[in-house]
Scaffold this active site. Structure first.
Site, PDB file in Angstrom:
ATOM      1  N   ILE A   1       9.058 -57.613-104.717  1.00 45.42           N
ATOM      2  CA  ILE A   1       8.422 -58.994-104.059  1.00 45.42           C
ATOM      3  C   ILE A   1       8.989 -59.823-104.823  1.00 45.42           C
ATOM      4  O   ILE A   1       8.685 -60.650-105.006  1.00 45.42           O
ATOM      5  CB  ILE A   1       7.332 -58.511-105.187  1.00 45.42           C
TER       6      ILE A   1
ATOM      7  N   ALA B   1      10.404 -50.158-111.694  1.00 48.38           N
ATOM      8  CA  ALA B   1      11.417 -50.464-112.195  1.00 48.38           C
ATOM      9  C   ALA B   1      11.544 -48.930-112.688  1.00 48.38           C
ATOM     10  O   ALA B   1      12.868 -48.236-111.927  1.00 48.38           O
ATOM     11  CB  ALA B   1      12.368 -50.596-112.718  1.00 48.38           C
TER      12      ALA B   1
ATOM     13  N   ASN C   1      19.446 -55.707-114.929  1.00 47.96           N
ATOM     14  CA  ASN C   1      20.598 -56.635-114.791  1.00 47.96           C
ATOM     15  C   ASN C   1      20.041 -57.717-115.162  1.00 47.96           C
ATOM     16  O   ASN C   1      19.207 -57.957-115.023  1.00 47.96           O
ATOM     17  CB  ASN C   1      20.232 -56.796-112.818  1.00 47.96           C
TER      18      ASN C   1
ATOM     19  N   LYS D   1      21.059 -60.567-114.751  1.00 53.85           N
ATOM     20  CA  LYS D   1      20.832 -61.891-114.046  1.00 53.85           C
ATOM     21  C   LYS D   1      19.170 -61.818-113.142  1.00 53.85           C
ATOM     22  O   LYS D   1      18.545 -62.710-113.553  1.00 53.85           O
ATOM     23  CB  LYS D   1      21.773 -62.077-113.381  1.00 53.85           C
TER      24      LYS D   1
ATOM     25  N   GLY E   1      10.165 -52.014-117.533  1.00 54.01           N
ATOM     26  CA  GLY E   1       9.828 -53.204-116.816  1.00 54.01           C
ATOM     27  C   GLY E   1       9.271 -54.043-116.924  1.00 54.01           C
ATOM     28  O   GLY E   1       9.063 -54.764-118.873  1.00 54.01           O
TER      29      GLY E   1
ATOM     30  N   PHE F   1       2.487 -62.120-107.177  1.00 55.57           N
ATOM     31  CA  PHE F   1       2.447 -61.685-108.095  1.00 55.57           C
ATOM     32  C   PHE F   1       0.932 -61.000-108.361  1.00 55.57           C
ATOM     33  O   PHE F   1       0.042 -61.363-109.551  1.00 55.57           O
ATOM     34  CB  PHE F   1       2.054 -63.421-109.000  1.00 55.57           C
TER      35      PHE F   1
ATOM     36  N   GLN G   1      12.759 -63.096-114.012  1.00 56.92           N
ATOM     37  CA  GLN G   1      12.294 -62.475-113.992  1.00 56.92           C
ATOM     38  C   GLN G   1      11.003 -63.613-115.365  1.00 56.92           C
ATOM     39  O   GLN G   1      10.361 -63.917-115.142  1.00 56.92           O
ATOM     40  CB  GLN G   1      11.871 -60.775-114.172  1.00 56.92           C
TER      41      GLN G   1
ATOM     42  N   GLU H   1       5.572 -58.769-115.872  1.00 60.43           N
ATOM     43  CA  GLU H   1       4.763 -59.302-116.690  1.00 60.43           C
ATOM     44  C   GLU H   1       4.988 -60.217-117.898  1.00 60.43           C
ATOM     45  O   GLU H   1       4.549 -60.831-118.446  1.00 60.43           O
ATOM     46  CB  GLU H   1       3.581 -57.765-116.749  1.00 60.43           C
TER      47      GLU H   1
END
Lengths: 162, 327, 709
Positions: free
Chosen positions: C463, C507, C603, C605, C673, C237, C610, C676
């Site tokens: 991560i 990504a 993806n 899922k 992305g 994080f 996230q 966050e």
């Protein structure tokens, strides 16, 4: 065991029975079950997240009940049946809870996951899957900073209902 | 290394002897407090753990209108006991609102009574000023970050909180503790078991070295009584109480005829709200009565800036639980 | 498996994460799971004051303790070279540099022994005496050194003072946020081993390529002689984005002893050692007309920073890009304090800014009587407000509209205290979020073999976001093979360099690099004269080749500088319903709707996971989390998981997560992305809901129960 005449020793010999195998080990008397599993038995699937009983990452089963292995001495567990994540699979097949965790993406970084799975397996045995709120409450001893919580609940729900 | 000897006691007699013979020896039961303090925080320094975990001090028996709980019964076991469910529901509530299932499978009832404070000043050996650890050294918590600290029984020497949930209903119900040592047994009311810090915060209870808690006796609720435990905290689960209250009452024709009230999250020891009970008994079950009881319960608090909010919060917690158990 | 490449519909599918089975079996190795032959163990000596100097060190007792091999402190340790600035702009004060103490818990020594228990015990025997100074711990302390505009983010467009003076309606609010600890579950670990002149280090890092460069510089070895391995991280994080002193000290100890050395931080040490979100205070002034159209935004931020530390983590950077408003000014300062070094924590800066801005907008909605959703639509930035260029993609309107509908927002009674449910007052609040585009260069190596299998290699790590899985999906789709034919080798700096896993940038950068590699592969295949529909196996076989290897590269940030669109980051809107038990101060989030425009989702899922993770961390920020420093010593006073509260399972309400929008037009893979964006609008949505429930505007996070009494 006896009293005043015992020679003072800070070493202990312990028979750890883990996942159906017996491991005789010689340890510092203050070695926790968690450290014995990881450092002596090299069963590193059980994780250390806080080492103070506040996160649940090190959850294992002792005589069928879930405990945090960081707050038990290995010596206290002499003779107890310990089950770790490495002992959940049967005949090479993952436990249904492990399968459900993957299917529901009930994990992200994966660090707390083995403790979550062990806790979830115990939760089923405890019969505490009556509602999603009950699952949430009785899974609250396992922190997940990635916060896979809703997916963990879904995975447990699926296994409980099947 | 911590250099602590481990001995598993074969029987009660040897357990007592193994501790009695060494002033720094301690009993080791569930371990959830003791191992944390000795091995992780390293703020207590026993020479020897005498593991009593396998002694036959486990189980719950009913003796008339009392429950006798063997000290090594775990929190989960006690919560599952049918008599506790039916006749001491607020004990069960307090048990299940405490800690996590994993810890409740390990922690014993005796250990719960003897748990040490969560004060992070006490629990960090790098903090020099702690009268509880090192009498006379001062109290860093008083000028520090004090939120999970006591306002009742506290004073300039120590504001460390006794954080047990279980003890709140137990102290309210006049539970008694059976103690055993080589000289025999004695029974101490839980309300007289603990000491407020005064000028000796290191002495937390009347237990003598080598004395073992063997049982806890709890009177059952009288017929018609209702009980409840309210735990107030920011996190929905798995957090110590900010404030809590356990109440048991009997109400007849709108009048409170019997009342027991214990408080958590506020006291240096599990807090019995005697004054509040005096206000309640004989009074109508009304908001005015509840508020008067709450005012009586939280009299002369000792606060620091971080704990001042607990004065009002504790009162509201009392009012709420009284409203709940009388409605 | 065709030479023409491309297999439809692999990207985006909600396949199970490919590393999931290893993780649920406990077979995924995290740094703390590695033990090397001949390994010994380290423990840290940490300062117990926050400011001053070391006047005396006595190592003798520790050195004489059982099993102890070495004790290193500033006065006997070899001198290291200062580390370079990393690509995120942070530098690091070299550990054991001198006798100065800058914060409590500063690592001032390392003890190495045969066992961990011996090392930990001996670390307590190192005697340190200090000349103590009074620490500066608060951003309002007049003694604090305050740096103005440290990141060059002060900006101004239009005439803000005039616009504020002329505004029909103004809002002026000050918002504070407590320091927060990233608190990943994995204990940060370093296992360092020197093999000849080559260093191999298992380290909990989100930025393996940066770490490699830093260690090479500090230990004066060529970069190719440093290998950083981090296949599984245990969460970060942002905590793993900086070089931390425990990593350097462990590597140093390994070199001095010429043995592998392992160090695992304790949980309490984590709170002092791996950064945190700095405490901050912001003032937002809004000017608007009667209809709620913004005429002025003035945003001033001050946050804490470690003394002697530099961490470019601006708060106000996003502000000029959020709303269509002609007059916008931003100001930023840093107060340097005797606190442990700050770090990056999920959506650093953006999250602080949004709490202030989105709370202030709610205050404006209240004052003007304009519905909060409508208010945001009225001020919608149709083009990028700074550059004036069209966005490469922006579906914030969809976020707002879809969220409003899913939540059931229309018809909400705007009056505070209008809804009761038993002991609870019920309130509903919302907030939106604009996240900035971010990317760094990325390189991948792609190999296809005769069996039609592909291997993708890059130094970047996973991560927990799903990097393994989306890498396999992207590669499978681009090469026209199945996901299980793709092997993903990451978290190893012997592979091509990659950006950090952080900033929501991996990504996109990785995807673009894979796409570049696939395109290069297609060129090679074309040169090999592949028949339409011919498999790799056949093609390679015909040419007597075992495999084909190509390299792919992306530099999206470079491309952004001359793009004719404004490259967009993600957008989001969150809608929260809270119940407030006013008597007891208890706030519970009852339900939460989060709608995200992250461009193309690789993806569905893992993307949803996230978003859930962001939402729950947002709940923690809103209601639970605050690092507390002892006012006398600067020690973190709640540095355990029993005291620093992160959300538990029971804290999580019903979550409704939806993705909207189209593939981004700037990023070749269409992604923006997701790591966050899911957290950015949560805390203000909750705070606004608390206001709606109670009529009390809490401008100070976290909103713990004592603040509600």
């Amino acid at each position: 065991m006896s009293s005043a005449t015992t020679a003072r020793s800070t070493q202990v010999t312990v028979e750890l029975r883990v996942n159906g195998r017996t491991y005789p080990v010689r340890l510092d008397s203050t070695t926790t079950l968690l450290d014995a599993l990881r450092d002596e038995l090299h069963l590193t699937g059980t994780k250390k997240g806080c080492d103070q009983g506040a996160c649940g990452a090190c959850t294992v089963l002792r005589d069928g009940k879930r405990i945090v292995s960081c707050l038990a001495l290995a010596a206290q567990c002499d003779g107890s049946e310990i089950t770790t994540i490495e002992g959940l699979a049967e005949d090479g097949h993952p436990h249904p809870m492990q399968e459900a965790f993957v299917r529901h993406d009930a994990l992200q970084c994966g660090y707390c996951t083995t403790g979550q799975v062990m806790s979830a397996v115990a939760l089923l045995r405890e019969g505490r899957t009556g509602s999603d709120d009950e699952i949430r409450e009785f899974m609250s001893g396992n922190l997940c900073r990635c916060a896979a919580y809703p997916n963990i609940v879904a995975a447990i729900r699926e296994v409980a209902d099947s | 290394m911590t250099d602590i000897e481990y001995v598993r006691a074969a029987d009660q007699g040897s357990a007592l002897a193994l501790v009695a013979e060494d002033p720094d020896a301690v009993f080791l039961a569930g371990g959830t407090t003791e191992l944390d303090l000795a091995l992780k925080d390293q703020v207590v320094h026993p020479s020897r753990f005498v593991d009593i975990g396998r002694l036959p001090l486990r189980g719950v028996t009913r003796d008339g209108d009392r429950l006798r709980v063997a000290a090594l019964t775990t929190m989960e076991e006690l919560a599952a006991d049918p008599t506790v469910r039916e006749r001491l529901p607020f004990v069960r509530e307090a048990l299940l609102l405490g800690a996590s299932t994993q810890l409740r499978n390990m922690a014993t009832i005796g250990g719960n009574l003897l748990q040490r404070t969560r004060c992070r000043y006490f629990r960090d050996p790098d903090v020099g000023a702690c009268n509880k650890r090192d009498p006379g050294s001062g109290c860093a918590a008083i000028e520090g970050v004090a939120r999970m600290h006591a306002i009742l029984g506290a004073g300039p020497s120590c504001i460390a909180l006794h954080a047990s949930d279980l003890c709140v209903p137990l102290v309210a119900m006049d539970a008694e503790v059976e103690l055993l040592d080589a000289d025999g047994t004695r029974t101490v009311p839980l309300t007289e078991f603990y000491r407020t810090p005064g000028d000796r915060p290191d002495v937390e209870n009347v237990l003598r070295h080598g004395e073992l808690v063997t049982h806890v006796q709890v009177p059952l609720l009288p017929d018609g009584a209702r009980s409840g435990y309210l735990k107030v905290r920011d996190r929905t689960s798995y957090e110590f109480a900010t404030t809590s209250a356990g109440a048991a009452v009997t109400v007849e024709d709108g009048t409170i005829t019997w009342a027991k009230l214990g408080l958590g999250g506020v006291g240096t020891m599990p807090w019995r709200a005697w004054e509040a009970e005096s206000v309640l008994v004989g009074a109508p079950a009304s908001e005015r009565t509840f508020r008067a009881a709450a005012e009586a319960a939280i009299r002369d608090p000792f606060t620091v800036p971080g704990t001042a909010f607990k004065v009002e919060l504790a009162k509201r917690t009392i009012v709420r639980i009284l409203r709940t158990v009388t409605s | 498996m065709t030479a023409t490449l491309a297999k439809e519909n692999v990207i985006g599918r909600p396949i199970d994460r490919i590393d999931g089975r290893r993780k649920v079996a406990g077979a995924a190795p995290y740094p703390s799971d590695f033990d090397l032959p001949g390994q010994v163990h380290a423990a840290l000596v940490s300062s117990t004051i926050a400011a001053g100097r070391i006047t005396r060190i006595d190592r003798s007792k520790a050195e004489a303790a059982p099993g102890v091999l070495r004790v290193l402190t500033y006065d006997n340790a070899p001198t290291l070279t200062d580390p370079p600035q990393n690509a995120l702009g942070s530098t690091m004060r070299r550990p054991l540099r001198d006798d100065r103490i800058l914060h409590y818990g500063q690592h001032i020594g390392i003890v190495v022994a045969n066992t961990r228990a011996q090392a930990v015990a001996a670390a307590r025997l190192v005697e340190i005496e200090y000349a103590e100074e009074e620490p500066v711990l608060d951003i309002d302390d007049p003694r604090a050194a305050v740096e103005d505009n440290p990141f060059g983010m002060a900006s101004s467009r239009g005439d803000v003072p005039a616009a504020l003076a002329a505004a029909d309606v103004t809002v002026d609010g000050t918002y504070t946020i407590g320091a927060e600890a990233n608190s990943p579950m994995g204990l940060f670990t370093t296992v360092a081993s020197w093999q000849g002149g080559r260093l191999v280090v298992h380290d909990t890092t989100q930025a393996p390529s940066f770490l490699r460069v830093a260690l090479a510089v500090m230990f004066e070895v060529p970069e190719e002689n440093v290998r950083v391995l981090i296949p599984f991280l245990g969460g970060g994080f942002g905590a793993g984005l900086r070089l931390w002193s425990h990593t350097v000290l462990t590597t140093l100890a390994a070199r001095v002893l010429d043995r592998p050395v392992k160090l695992v931080l304790s949980r309490p040490q984590m709170f002092h050692s791996v950064g945190h979100r700095a405490a901050s205070r912001q003032r937002v002034q809004l000017g608007a007309d009667r209809d709620g159209r913004l005429t002025a935004i003035d945003h001033d931020a001050i946050a804490a920073n470690g003394l002697g530390d530099h961490l470019p983590s601006p708060i106000v950077a996003v502000t000029p890009s959020t709303y269509a408003c002609d007059n916008v000014a931003t100001h930023e300062r840093r107060a340097h304090l005797n606190i442990p070094f700050t770090g990056f924590m999920r959506a650093p800066g953006a999250i602080e800014a949004h709490f202030a801005l989105e709370s202030a907008l709610d205050e404006l909605a209240d004052q003007t009587g304009v519905d909060p959703v409508e208010l945001r639509l009225r001020n919608y930035a149709e083009v990028h407000p700074v550059s004036g260029k069209p966005w490469s993609s922006k579906a914030l309107r969809d976020c707002l509209e879809v969220g409003s509908e899913r939540f059931g927002w229309p018809g909400r009674d705007p009056a505070p205290r209008s809804t009761h449910d038993g002991d609870q007052l019920v309130g509903q609040g919302m907030a939106s979020a604009t996240f900035e585009f971010y990317a760094l260069p990325c390189t991948v190596r792609l190999v296809v073999d005769r069996r039609g299998n592909a291997t993708v290699r890059t130094a970047g790590t996973d991560i927990g976001t799903g990097t393994y899985t989306i890498t396999a999906q992207l590669t499978a789709e681009l090469l026209g093979i199945d996901v299980d034919q793709v092997r993903v080798v990451i978290g190893d700096t012997d592979q091509p360099p990659a950006p950090q896993s952080g900033g929501s940038g991996l990504a996109g950068a990785l995807g673009a690099a894979i796409q570049d590699a696939a395109s290069e592969l297609a060129d090679q295949l074309a040169r090999l004269d592949g028949h339409p529909g011919e498999s790799f196996a056949s093609l390679l076989d015909r040419h007597g080749l075992d495999e084909l290897e190509v390299t792919g590269y992306s530099d999206l940030a470079g491309a952004a500088t001359h793009a004719d669109v404004a490259p967009a980051g993600a957008f989001a809107a969150a809608f929260a319903e809270v119940g407030v038990d006013e008597d007891l101060g208890l706030i519970r989030v009852r339900r939460l709707v989060s709608v995200i425009d992250g461009g193309r989702v690789f993806n569905a899922k893992t993307a949803r996971s996230q978003a859930i993770g962001g939402a729950v961390m947002g709940i923690g920020m809103a209601m639970l989390e605050e690092l507390a420093y002892d006012p006398n010593t600067g020690r973190v006073a709640n540095g355990t998981f029993g005291d620093y509260l992160v959300p538990v399972n029971r804290d999580v309400p019903d979550l409704d997560i939806t993705f909207v929008g189209e593939p981004d037009t700037f990023n070749p893979t269409g992604s923006k992305g997701l790591g966050e964006i899911g957290i950015v609008s949560i805390a203000p949505a909750i705070a606004n809901a608390v206001y709606h429930a109670t009529g009390r505007r809490i401008r100070d996070l976290p909103i713990t129960l004592d603040k509600m009494l």
